[in-house]
Scaffold this active site. Structure first.
Site, PDB file in Angstrom:
ATOM      1  N   ARG A   1      66.399 111.709  88.863  1.00  0.00           N
ATOM      2  CA  ARG A   1      66.132 112.531  87.678  1.00  0.00           C
ATOM      3  C   ARG A   1      65.957 111.617  86.467  1.00  0.00           C
ATOM      4  O   ARG A   1      66.926 111.167  85.862  1.00  0.00           O
ATOM      5  CB  ARG A   1      67.274 113.529  87.439  1.00  0.00           C
ATOM      6  CG  ARG A   1      67.017 114.480  86.272  1.00  0.00           C
ATOM      7  CD  ARG A   1      68.202 115.440  86.075  1.00  0.00           C
ATOM      8  NE  ARG A   1      67.903 116.439  85.065  1.00  0.00           N
ATOM      9  CZ  ARG A   1      68.110 116.262  83.764  1.00  0.00           C
ATOM     10  NH1 ARG A   1      68.614 115.118  83.309  1.00  0.00           N
ATOM     11  NH2 ARG A   1      67.808 117.220  82.894  1.00  0.00           N
TER      12      ARG A   1
ATOM     13  N   SER B   1      66.730 125.286  90.282  1.00  0.00           N
ATOM     14  CA  SER B   1      67.910 125.566  89.457  1.00  0.00           C
ATOM     15  C   SER B   1      67.990 127.053  89.160  1.00  0.00           C
ATOM     16  O   SER B   1      66.963 127.708  88.947  1.00  0.00           O
ATOM     17  CB  SER B   1      67.835 124.800  88.131  1.00  0.00           C
ATOM     18  OG  SER B   1      67.891 123.409  88.352  1.00  0.00           O
TER      19      SER B   1
ATOM     20  N   LYS C   1      73.808 116.721  80.596  1.00  0.00           N
ATOM     21  CA  LYS C   1      72.530 117.342  80.266  1.00  0.00           C
ATOM     22  C   LYS C   1      72.609 117.961  78.877  1.00  0.00           C
ATOM     23  O   LYS C   1      73.376 118.888  78.638  1.00  0.00           O
ATOM     24  CB  LYS C   1      72.177 118.428  81.290  1.00  0.00           C
ATOM     25  CG  LYS C   1      71.786 117.888  82.652  1.00  0.00           C
ATOM     26  CD  LYS C   1      71.419 119.004  83.610  1.00  0.00           C
ATOM     27  CE  LYS C   1      70.108 119.660  83.240  1.00  0.00           C
ATOM     28  NZ  LYS C   1      69.675 120.693  84.184  1.00  0.00           N
TER      29      LYS C   1
END
Length: 213
Positions: free
Chosen positions: A38, A110, A139
């Protein structure tokens, strides 16, 4: 798929100042079952630099027979022949992504609610990344914390799709998440920020396995 989700590690260059290859290898030695590349956030690598880093990490995963998932970059996933891709609610539409990658690659989506989960299933998701379960600092764009109640709610409705829980999960709460209905846990900082990555990973794996029992 469920077994692959037991301990799902997510990592990119913005998550640590340490060497990513070393962290990933130590995490593999500690027992991760799946890896997601990511590369997002302030200062994230782009273009050829991102591609080269992904290739390096993918090779480490291949050597260890650990599935390699790319976050929200279908082109990169296809170029590398990655094992799969993961998309969020604000990323490219999951149904379109499924068409692009075909049926043989893993598609993770997600979700933050029962409705999100149902839409992802219709789009052809192989697993759900559900959260954030607990508060997280990994995040900046994290949604509202869900707690384990959303997991219980999904399972009570008879929804049986594989689910990996994400968001603020540590060795202290991992077992609770598994007992609430998750097939595995997904972490960034619990591994990436650990002083001893291999041991931290092994402890997390132990809590997941303990929860399954």
């Amino acid at each position: 798929m469920r077994d692959k989700l037991a301990l799902y590690f997510i990592l990119g260059s913005t998550n640590t100042d340490k060497n990513l290859e070393t962290i990933l290898q130590d995490a593999i030695d500690g027992g991760i079952t799946l890896f997601q590349f990511r590369e997002k956030g302030l200062g994230a690598k782009i273009g050829e630099e991102k591609h080269e880093l992904a290739k390096l990490l993918q090779q480490i995963c291949r050597n260890a027979k650990i599935p390699f998932i790319v976050n929200d970059d279908v082109e990169l996933a296809l170029e590398l022949d990655a094992d799969g891709i993961h998309v969020g609610q604000e990323d490219e539409d999951a149904q379109l992504v499924r068409k692009k990658i075909g049926s043989d690659k893993i598609l993770g989506v997600s979700a933050h609610s029962v409705e999100d989960v149902c839409r992802a299933m219709e789009a052809g998701a192989d697993y759900i990344g559900l959260g954030p379960i607990f508060p997280t600092t990994s995040k900046a764009d994290a949604k509202e914390v869900q707690g384990v109640k959303v997991l219980k709610q999904i399972r009570k409705q008879g929804i049986d799709i594989p689910i990996v829980a994400i968001g603020g999960i540590t060795e202290h709460n991992a077992r609770d998440v598994i007992l609430a209905g998750a097939d595995g846990i997904s972490v960034i900082s619990a591994i990436a920020s650990a002083s001893d990555v291999k041991n931290a990973t092994a402890r997390l794996k132990g809590m997941v396995m303990h929860g399954v029992k």
